[in-house]
Design an enzyme around this catalytic site. Structure first.
Site: not given
Length: 184
Positions: A40, A64, A128, A131, A154, A163
């Protein structure tokens, strides 16, 4: 909040890197770092020079999730990174802002990336994107969604596929195949 997309075309990835490099070596290396390591942006921007100097692996605690993460520095990225940090002090932010001894902010990173995206006609670009671009190309080259799921932390592969944009790609492809031609 708008959804951002990966950069699917590898030539566009390198066009953006070159464009960013014309403006600032820092911006180019930040972008390349992001697409080569897949962490991230908040974790990228918190790095110091000491975290990457003479390291084959970088260890961080994800902001995060609070989880420990260890990732290798890709052999294609290593020489670019070494050249970039040459002459920099270990305590300096890896990606400094113009303010003395402060890291680039997430907002500044967003502006850098979205401006570059606009230059190349990409509308859904944000922090993002780096990533997601890592994930998209990792999957395209390996077809290993399980490892990618683990890299991204995930809960399942469906989240990972969504994603990185694979779910939307499959939906779009199916819709494009739909036909209402009259059959004889």
């Amino acid at each position: 909040m708008n959804t951002v997309e990966p950069i699917r075309d590898i030539n566009t990835v390198w066009d953006i890197a070159d464009y960013l490099g014309e403006k600032s070596e820092r911006n180019k290396i930040m972008f390349l770092f992001g697409i080569y390591v897949g962490i991230r942006v908040s974790d990228i921007l918190s790095l110091k020079v000491r975290d990457v100097r003479d390291m084959n692996y970088v260890s961080i605690r994800e902001m995060k999730t609070g989880k420990e993460k260890r990732f290798p520095i890709n052999e294609e990225l290593r020489p670019l990174l070494n050249r970039y940090i040459k002459g920099k002090a270990d305590y300096e932010p890896l990606f400094p802002s113009r303010q003395q001894n402060k890291a680039l902010s997430r907002c500044q990173a967003y502006n850098i990336l979205s401006t570059a995206g606009e230059k190349f006609g990409l509308q859904h670009i944000g922090t993002h994107t780096m990533r997601k671009t890592f994930g998209y190309h990792f999957y395209q080259q390996t077809h290993d969604i399980v490892t990618l799921q683990k890299i991204f932390n995930h809960d399942n592969t469906h989240i990972t596929m969504r994603y990185i944009g694979l779910e939307q790609d499959a939906i779009s492809e199916s819709i494009m195949k739909l036909s209402f031609k009259k059959r004889r």
